[in-house]
Write a protein that holds these residues in place. Structure first.
Motif, PDB file in Angstrom:
ATOM      1  N   LEU A   1     -67.341 -63.688  59.810  1.00 47.81           N
ATOM      2  CA  LEU A   1     -68.282 -62.630  60.005  1.00 47.81           C
ATOM      3  C   LEU A   1     -69.631 -62.710  59.097  1.00 47.81           C
ATOM      4  O   LEU A   1     -70.356 -61.962  59.423  1.00 47.81           O
TER       5      LEU A   1
ATOM      6  N   PHE B   1     -60.343 -59.415  61.963  1.00 49.06           N
ATOM      7  CA  PHE B   1     -61.308 -59.736  60.869  1.00 49.06           C
ATOM      8  C   PHE B   1     -61.677 -61.277  60.404  1.00 49.06           C
ATOM      9  O   PHE B   1     -62.655 -61.445  60.313  1.00 49.06           O
TER      10      PHE B   1
ATOM     11  N   TYR C   1     -72.302 -59.147  54.846  1.00 51.47           N
ATOM     12  CA  TYR C   1     -72.453 -58.113  55.276  1.00 51.47           C
ATOM     13  C   TYR C   1     -72.548 -56.810  54.177  1.00 51.47           C
ATOM     14  O   TYR C   1     -71.606 -57.185  53.035  1.00 51.47           O
TER      15      TYR C   1
ATOM     16  N   SER D   1     -66.484 -62.369  55.207  1.00 47.14           N
ATOM     17  CA  SER D   1     -65.554 -63.238  55.453  1.00 47.14           C
ATOM     18  C   SER D   1     -66.014 -64.758  56.120  1.00 47.14           C
ATOM     19  O   SER D   1     -67.084 -64.706  56.500  1.00 47.14           O
TER      20      SER D   1
ATOM     21  N   ALA E   1     -65.823 -52.703  62.123  1.00 50.29           N
ATOM     22  CA  ALA E   1     -65.817 -53.843  61.076  1.00 50.29           C
ATOM     23  C   ALA E   1     -66.747 -53.779  60.077  1.00 50.29           C
ATOM     24  O   ALA E   1     -66.468 -54.265  59.107  1.00 50.29           O
ATOM     25  N   ALA E   2     -68.008 -53.321  60.223  1.00 48.82           N
ATOM     26  CA  ALA E   2     -68.782 -53.175  59.271  1.00 48.82           C
ATOM     27  C   ALA E   2     -68.601 -52.333  58.007  1.00 48.82           C
ATOM     28  O   ALA E   2     -69.223 -52.509  57.111  1.00 48.82           O
TER      29      ALA E   2
ATOM     30  N   GLU F   1     -63.485 -65.193  65.107  1.00 51.87           N
ATOM     31  CA  GLU F   1     -64.865 -64.925  65.442  1.00 51.87           C
ATOM     32  C   GLU F   1     -64.411 -63.819  66.871  1.00 51.87           C
ATOM     33  O   GLU F   1     -65.237 -62.880  66.827  1.00 51.87           O
TER      34      GLU F   1
END
Length: 846
Positions: A467, A538, A470, A464, A491-492, A541
Motif C-alpha cells: 500500500l 492489507f 499513508y 505497508s 484501508a486508509a 496489491e
C-alpha cells in the motif's frame, strides 16, 4: 332409521353425562416453605395426562380433572417436584415445595432448544444454580465466580473487570460450551469467552446449569469439559419488577431496573431491564464502566404456539491489568498494575494515568424463538439468532526515545454472527422418545488495527509493502455504543493488518431414549461440517482469498440408568468425539497470509467415560460421579512469552498433544433443620499429558521461526487449575426472611502454565483457601404484603487470604530461599488473587 338416530343421540348423551359425572375440581395453594410466600407460575399437571394449569399471582390453582381420583405433579424452577393424590372435588390446601439445586422446568420460550439435564431420564453429572442464589451471590462478579461452589470448577478472577476465566475438570473455558437460551456463545474462531461482554447476563438469568463432561446437549457440539446453560428471562406470567442499587469496594456502583407486564388477555407480554455500573477496580488503574439492556416481547396466540423476541447487550470499557513477575507483586502489593505509563494530557486518564491496555466492546445479541406444540406427543422449538460484535483492545503507543504518549492503537475484533437452532421431539410410544435437530451458523470475523484515540499527536504515519506510505487522521474512539454504528472501514484508516474470515457451521443431531419402570437408556449422534474462508486485504496489491477448507466432525454418545428405588439411582455414559480444530489453528499466519498450516491440522479425538450414583432423601441428597476423558491430537497455542536468550517475544503452538483427565466428584445437600441448609463438595482429579508433541515457534508478527521440535511431555501435570477442590456452604435463617450464609473453598495440587518439556516441567503451586460470607433480609411491604424490600451484604475472602491465583512459567526454585515465594521462584510471572472485597445492595420488588 329414526330409531337408529335416537339410539345414537341417547348413547352420546349418556357418555357425555358419564364423563361430566367423572370430572372433579382440584384446587390448592403453592407456597415457599422458607418465606411462606405464594409461588406464581407453578406448573400443575395431572399425572398420566397433558392436562395442566399454572398457579396465579397468589399461588392458587384450580384444575378440572377428567377422573374421580388420581394424582397431580407440581413443579417449579429450583424446587423439588411434588406429587399429591386427590379424590373427587378436592382442596389440597397449602402445598409447600422444598427448595433444591435441580432445575425441573423453566417457563421460557425455546424450551425444546435449551439443554437441560432434566429433559432426559438418563442422568448426567450436573449442578444447577437457581435465580435466587444468583441474585444473592453474584454481586459485582462475573458468572465463573457464582459457579465456584460446584464440583471441579475453579474461577480465576484475572486483573480488570470481566477478565476472569473458568476451568471445568481441568479444561479451560475455550473447551467448555457456553449456551445462552440455546444459542452457542463461545467465539467461533478460538472458543474463547470474554466475560466483560456478558456483564449483564446474571441480571436476567433464571438459572444456570453446569453439565460436567458428556452432558445432555441437543446440539452438534463437542464440548470437552462440559456445557454451561444460561437460561434468561423471557415471558413472565405475572406483572411486576424490581429496582436495585448496589455499591461495593473501590467505588463500585450499579443501578438496575426491571419491569414485566405479564401476559395479558390477548397473549402479549413485554419485559425490559436497564442498568449502569462503574468502578475503579480492585487492581490499581483498572477502572471501567458499562451498561446493561434487555428487552423481550412475547406472544401466545393460542395454547399451541408461543413466540418471543429478545435483545440484550452489555456495552462496556475497562482498563486491563498486566501480569508481572511474582517478585514485582511482592514489592508493590497484589493490587499492583505494571501495565500503565505516566499520565498524559488526555480526557480519559485513570487515576492520573492513561491505561496501558483498555478493552472496549459492545455485542448486541438478539433471538426470535418459536415453540409449537404440534400434538400431545410432538413439539417443535426453533431459535433464530444474531449478534454484532464491535470493539477493540487499545494499547498505549509511546515515543521510544522520550516515553511521550502518542496514541492508543486498537486491535479491532469485529464480527457478524447469525444462526438457527431447531429441535423436534416426538414421544413414539410409552417407552420410546425421539429428538432430532439442526444447528446452522455463519460467522464473519473482521480484524484490523487502527487508532482508537489520538493523545500526543493528531495523525499517524504508517504504511505497508504493497500500500505504500499513508497517514491516518481518523480515530475509532472509545465509546462502545458508537462503535456498533461506526462504518469507517476503509484501508486508509487501518494499520499493521486487515483481514476477514467467514466460518460456516452446519450440524445435525439425533437422540433416541428408552424409559420403562426403573430402566432408561439413550443413544445420541451428531454430525457437523465447518467451512473456512480467509481474505487478506492489507498485505497484497489485490484482495487475496484462501482456498475454502472444510472439516467434517461427529460425536456419538450412549448411556443407561437404573433406579434401584425411589431414592437411589445409578448411571453410566460413554462418548466419542471427532472434533474440528479451532479456526485460528488452521492458519499458518492469519494476519499476514492465507496459507494453511502444513502439515494440515486434523480433527481432535476425544473419548469420555463416566458413571454416577444419585441419592435423594428428605434431609440429605448426594451425587457421586467418576470420569475418565482422553483428549488426543490437540492443536493448541500452548503459551507465549519472552525468549530469555534473545529478549524477544515468542509464541508457541503444540500439535498432536494428548492429555488424560480422570477424577471423582462428590456433592452433598443436607437440611438438618427446617431453617438450616448445609451443602458440600469434594473433587479429586488427576490430569496428565501423554507422549510427545510437535512444537512450532512464532515471532511477534506471527511468522514461524526456527525448526519444529519434538518435545517430550509424557507424565507432566496439566496446569492452570487445581486438581483437588472442596468446599462447604451453609445458609441459616435466624428469623423469618432474615438469614446468614457462608462458603469455604479450598484449592490444592495446582500447577503453572507454560511451554512445558521434560527439562522445564510445570511448577507445583501452593494450596489456598478462601471464606465468603453474606447476610440477607427481606421486608414485606404494601397493604397486602405483596411487595418486598431486600437487603444483601456480601464479603468475599473474609480473612484477606494472600494466595497465588495463577502462575505462568517454569523457572525452578532458586537455591537462594530469599528468591522464592512459598517454593516458587519470584522470576516467574503470575497474578495474586483478590484480597477482601465487599458489596451491598437494596432491592425493591413490586
Amino acid at each position: 332409521m329414526k330409531n337408529t338416530i335416537k339410539f345414537l343421540f341417547f348413547a352420546v348423551t349418556l357418555m357425555l353425562s358419564a364423563n361430566t359425572m367423572a370430572q372433579s375440581i382440584v384446587t390448592g395453594t403453592v407456597l415457599d416453605p422458607e418465606t411462606n410466600e405464594p409461588l406464581p407460575g407453578v406448573n400443575v399437571i395431572e399425572v398420566g395426562t397433558t392436562n395442566g394449569v399454572s398457579t396465579n399471582f397468589d399461588g392458587i390453582f384450580s384444575l378440572k380433572s377428567t377422573s374421580v381420583d388420581g394424582k397431580v405433579a407440581i413443579s417449579y424452577v429450583g424446587y423439588e417436584k411434588k406429587t399429591v393424590s386427590f379424590n373427587g372435588n378436592t382442596s389440597l390446601g397449602n402445598i409447600m415445595l422444598l427448595s433444591n439445586n435441580t432445575l425441573e422446568e423453566v417457563v421460557i420460550t425455546g424450551s425444546g432448544i435449551i439443554d437441560l439435564a432434566e429433559d432426559r431420564n438418563t442422568p448426567v453429572a450436573v449442578s444447577t444454580i437457581k435465580a435466587s442464589e444468583i441474585r444473592e451471590k453474584a454481586g459485582n462478579w462475573d458468572l465463573p465466580e457464582v459457579l465456584k461452589s460446584t464440583p471441579s470448577v475453579q474461577n480465576i478472577k484475572g486483573g480488570g473487570f470481566g477478565e476472569g476465566s473458568m476451568f471445568l475438570r481441568g479444561f479451560d473455558q475455550t473447551n467448555t460450551a457456553f449456551l445462552l437460551n440455546g444459542q452457542p456463545i463461545n467465539g467461533m474462531e478460538d472458543g474463547k469467552m470474554y466475560w466483560s461482554n456478558w456483564s449483564g447476563v446474571l441480571d436476567v438469568a433464571n438459572a444456570v446449569q453446569v453439565q460436567r463432561g458428556l452432558g445432555s446437549s441437543k446440539l452438534a457440539i463437542s464440548s470437552v469439559g462440559g456445557t454451561v446453560n444460561i437460561v434468561t428471562k423471557t415471558i413472565d406470567r405475572r406483572e411486576g419488577g424490581f429496582v436495585q442499587q448496589m455499591v461495593g469496594n473501590n467505588d463500585f456502583t450499579k443501578t438496575t431496573a426491571y419491569y414485566s407486564t405479564g401476559v395479558n388477555e390477548k397473549g402479549w407480554s413485554f419485559a425490559s431491564l436497564l442498568g449502569h455500573w462503574q468502578g475503579d477496580g480492585y487492581v490499581d488503574y483498572t477502572a471501567g464502566q458499562g451498561q446493561t439492556y434487555f428487552f423481550s416481547v412475547g406472544y401466545q396466540p393460542n395454547e399451541n404456539h408461543t413466540l418471543n423476541f429478545l435483545i440484550t447487550g452489555a456495552p462496556q470499557w475497562h482498563a486491563a491489568a498486566g501480569r508481572g513477575s511474582i517478585g514485582t507483586f511482592l514489592e508493590n502489593g497484589r493490587r499492583y498494575n505494571d501495565w500503565n505509563e505516566a499520565g498524559v494530557n488526555s480526557p480519559n486518564l485513570i487515576g492520573g494515568r492513561y491505561p496501558g491496555g483498555r478493552n472496549i466492546y459492545h455485542k448486541p445479541v438478539s433471538n426470535l424463538t418459536w415453540d409449537w406444540t404440534i400434538n400431545d406427543k410432538s413439539e417443535l422449538s426453533t431459535v433464530l439468532y444474531g449478534s454484532l460484535g464491535r470493539g477493540a483492545f487499545a494499547s498505549l503507543i509511546t515515543d521510544r526515545n522520550t516515553g511521550e504518549a502518542l496514541y492508543a492503537r486498537g486491535s479491532n475484533n469485529n464480527h457478524n454472527w447469525f444462526g438457527l437452532v431447531t429441535n423436534y421431539s416426538n414421544k413414539l410410544s410409552e417407552t420410546l422418545s425421539l429428538n432430532v435437530g439442526a444447528d446452522v451458523r455463519t460467522y464473519n470475523g473482521i480484524h484490523f488495527r487502527g487508532v482508537t484515540e489520538f493523545l500526543g499527536q493528531d495523525s499517524v504515519n504508517t504504511g505497508s509493502t504493497f500500500l505504500g506510505d499513508y497517514t491516518i487522521n481518523e480515530a475509532y474512539g472509545i465509546n462502545p455504543w458508537e462503535m456498533v454504528f461506526n462504518t469507517n472501514t476503509t484501508a486508509a484508516d487501518r494499520m499493521s493488518y486487515n483481514y476477514e474470515e467467514v466460518i460456516t457451521y452446519y450440524g445435525l443431531f439425533g437422540q433416541l431414549e428408552y424409559s420403562k419402570d426403573a430402566v432408561s437408556a439413550f443413544f445420541q449422534g451428531a454430525i457437523s461440517n465447518q467451512d473456512h474462508l480467509v481474505t487478506n486485504e492489507f498485505n497484497y496489491e489485490d484482495s487475496r482469498e484462501s482456498e475454502k477448507v472444510s472439516n467434517l466432525g461427529y460425536n456419538l454418545k450412549a448411556g443407561a440408568a437404573y433406579a434401584i428405588n425411589d431414592s437411589n439411582k445409578v448411571f453410566v455414559n460413554a462418548g466419542y468425539y471427532s472434533r474440528q480444530p479451532f479456526h485460528d489453528n488452521l492458519l499458518d499466519n492469519n494476519r499476514n497470509s492465507v496459507d494453511l498450516i502444513k502439515p494440515a491440522v486434523e480433527n481432535e479425538k476425544i473419548t469420555g467415560l463416566e458413571a454416577g450414583y444419585q441419592f435423594g432423601g428428605e434431609m440429605i441428597s448426594a451425587n457421586l460421579n467418576v470420569y475418565h476423558t482422553i483428549w488426543d491430537n490437540r492443536t493448541v497455542p500452548n503459551s507465549n512469552g519472552e525468549n530469555q536468550e534473545s529478549a524477544t517475544y515468542e509464541a508457541y503452538q503444540n500439535q498432536g498433544q494428548k492429555q488424560v483427565h480422570s477424577g471423582v466428584e462428590l456433592e452433598v445437600f443436607t437440611r438438618p433443620m427446617e431453617n438450616l441448609r448445609v451443602n458440600g463438595f469434594l473433587s479429586l482429579g488427576d490430569w496428565k499429558y501423554k507422549g510427545e508433541v510437535t512444537r512450532r515457534t512464532f515471532n511477534a508478527d506471527g511468522v514461524e521461526i526456527g525448526e519444529q521440535e519434538k518435545i517430550d511431555i509424557d507424565g507432566l501435570n496439566v496446569g492452570g487449575a487445581a486438581k483437588v477442590t472442596g468446599g462447604v456452604n451453609a445458609n441459616y435463617e435466624i428469623l423469618p426472611r432474615f438469614s446468614v450464609d457462608g462458603a469455604w473453598n479450598w484449592y490444592n495440587d495446582q500447577h503453572s502454565e507454560g511451554p512445558y518439556g521434560q527439562d522445564t516441567p510445570p511448577l507445583s503451586l501452593p494450596s489456598y483457601q478462601t471464606v465468603d460470607a453474606g447476610v440477607s433480609f427481606k421486608a414485606l411491604v404494601g397493604k397486602e404484603k405483596q411487595n418486598s424490600i431486600q437487603f444483601r451484604v456480601n464479603i468475599n475472602n473474609v480473612f484477606d487470604e494472600v494466595y497465588l491465583e495463577s502462575v505462568f512459567g517454569t523457572e525452578a526454585a532458586s537455591s537462594d530461599p530469599s528468591q522464592n515465594y512459598k517454593g516458587i521462584n519470584k522470576d516467574n510471572n503470575g497474578r495474586f488473587g483478590y484480597g477482601r472485597t465487599w458489596n451491598t445492595s437494596v432491592r425493591f420488588n413490586f
